[in-house]
Motif scaffolding. Structure first.
Motif, PDB file in Angstrom:
ATOM      1  N   GLU A  73       0.842  -1.191   0.000  1.00 50.28           N
ATOM      2  CA  GLU A  73       0.000   0.000   0.000  1.00 50.28           C
ATOM      3  C   GLU A  73       0.877   1.240   0.000  1.00 50.28           C
ATOM      4  O   GLU A  73       1.876   1.314   0.710  1.00 50.28           O
ATOM      5  N   TYR A  78       1.378   4.735   1.225  1.00 50.93           N
ATOM      6  CA  TYR A  78       0.879   5.539   2.343  1.00 50.93           C
ATOM      7  C   TYR A  78       0.710   7.008   1.961  1.00 50.93           C
ATOM      8  O   TYR A  78      -0.278   7.631   2.301  1.00 50.93           O
ATOM      9  N   TRP A  79       1.678   7.565   1.243  1.00 52.64           N
ATOM     10  CA  TRP A  79       1.681   8.995   0.928  1.00 52.64           C
ATOM     11  C   TRP A  79       1.101   9.330  -0.436  1.00 52.64           C
ATOM     12  O   TRP A  79       1.014  10.492  -0.798  1.00 52.64           O
ATOM     13  N   ASP A 103      -1.343   2.687  -5.365  1.00 49.69           N
ATOM     14  CA  ASP A 103      -0.408   1.636  -4.970  1.00 49.69           C
ATOM     15  C   ASP A 103       0.549   1.301  -6.108  1.00 49.69           C
ATOM     16  O   ASP A 103       1.546   0.606  -5.896  1.00 49.69           O
ATOM     17  N   THR A 141       4.150   2.246  -5.270  1.00 54.52           N
ATOM     18  CA  THR A 141       4.993   1.289  -4.555  1.00 54.52           C
ATOM     19  C   THR A 141       5.316   0.077  -5.424  1.00 54.52           C
ATOM     20  O   THR A 141       6.390  -0.501  -5.298  1.00 54.52           O
ATOM     21  N   ARG A 158      -6.444   5.802  -6.134  1.00 47.78           N
ATOM     22  CA  ARG A 158      -7.151   5.143  -5.030  1.00 47.78           C
ATOM     23  C   ARG A 158      -8.546   5.727  -4.839  1.00 47.78           C
ATOM     24  O   ARG A 158      -9.468   5.052  -4.438  1.00 47.78           O
ATOM     25  N   PRO A 182      -2.215  11.944   5.461  1.00 41.05           N
ATOM     26  CA  PRO A 182      -3.167  11.316   6.380  1.00 41.05           C
ATOM     27  C   PRO A 182      -3.127  11.953   7.763  1.00 41.05           C
ATOM     28  O   PRO A 182      -2.196  12.685   8.097  1.00 41.05           O
ATOM     29  N   MET A 196      -3.391   7.570  11.539  1.00 39.11           N
ATOM     30  CA  MET A 196      -3.671   6.586  10.486  1.00 39.11           C
ATOM     31  C   MET A 196      -2.406   5.814  10.122  1.00 39.11           C
ATOM     32  O   MET A 196      -1.382   6.400   9.812  1.00 39.11           O
ATOM     33  N   THR A 197      -2.496   4.501  10.171  1.00 39.42           N
ATOM     34  CA  THR A 197      -1.356   3.671   9.793  1.00 39.42           C
ATOM     35  C   THR A 197      -1.540   3.037   8.420  1.00 39.42           C
ATOM     36  O   THR A 197      -0.602   2.489   7.860  1.00 39.42           O
ATOM     37  N   CYS A 198      -2.759   3.077   7.897  1.00 38.12           N
ATOM     38  CA  CYS A 198      -3.016   2.560   6.556  1.00 38.12           C
ATOM     39  C   CYS A 198      -4.242   3.263   5.988  1.00 38.12           C
ATOM     40  O   CYS A 198      -4.944   3.977   6.703  1.00 38.12           O
ATOM     41  N   HIS A 199      -4.477   3.050   4.717  1.00 39.25           N
ATOM     42  CA  HIS A 199      -5.607   3.687   4.045  1.00 39.25           C
ATOM     43  C   HIS A 199      -6.919   3.195   4.632  1.00 39.25           C
ATOM     44  O   HIS A 199      -7.140   2.006   4.770  1.00 39.25           O
ATOM     45  N   ASP A 200      -7.794   4.124   4.993  1.00 36.50           N
ATOM     46  CA  ASP A 200      -9.102   3.800   5.530  1.00 36.50           C
ATOM     47  C   ASP A 200     -10.160   4.314   4.563  1.00 36.50           C
ATOM     48  O   ASP A 200     -10.313   5.530   4.400  1.00 36.50           O
TER      49      ASP A 200
END
Length: 166
Positions: free
Chosen positions: A6, A8-9, A13, A16, A55, A109, A113-117
């Protein structure tokens, strides 16, 4: 080197995927297996018109489409139809000033937030977070589109020539 991470910024995707494939290519870890996860994901996400969405699914995304072409190229995709269709889309999307259209692509984010929600309500180009920032002056989208078309045309870094000094 076969996973999909994923971003993040970024709103895609494919960002990455591209840098993972580039690292694996540099380390000579890529083989000729065209069934690896990133290539399968690229094929699944490509629209019938050749482009890829971000996304946030805001229609054609030049940044994502260019990175998808570059990723497929690094992964030695045997199916050229994926890249040819994407190149046709990019060539048709170029604006009269020579640039390409851009969508918001940089994700800021909330700190927790640690991942896409997918349930988070994102602001676009506003102060604070969570926020998605536009590609100001379409610089990143245009650079990625040009690089993708250059690579598809057979260009390599060694074929770039600087202008002679005046």
């Amino acid at each position: 080197c076969a996973g999909v991470l994923e971003a993040y910024w970024w709103t895609t995707d494919v960002y990455t995927m591209y840098y993972s494939a580039a690292l694996c290519d540099r380390l000579s870890l890529l083989g000729n297996d065209t069934s690896i996860a990133p290539l399968t994901v690229l094929k699944q996400r490509q629209s019938p018109d050749g482009w890829w969405p971000s996304r946030f699914d805001m229609g054609p995304c030049t940044f994502t489409t260019g990175l998808a072409i570059l990723t497929a190229h690094l992964l030695c995709a045997d199916d050229d139809s994926l890249s040819i269709l994407a190149a046709r889309h990019l060539l048709g999307a170029q604006l009269s000033d020579g640039s390409w259209p851009a969508k918001p692509i940089l994700v800021i984010p909330s700190p927790h937030m640690t991942c896409h929600d997918p349930d988070v309500s994102w602001r676009v180009d506003e102060p604070g977070h969570p926020n998605v920032l536009s590609d100001e002056n379409r610089i990143l989208a245009t650079a990625v589109a040009l690089r993708a078309l250059f690579v598809l045309g057979g260009g390599t870094p060694s074929t770039l020539r600087r202008r002679p000094p005046r």
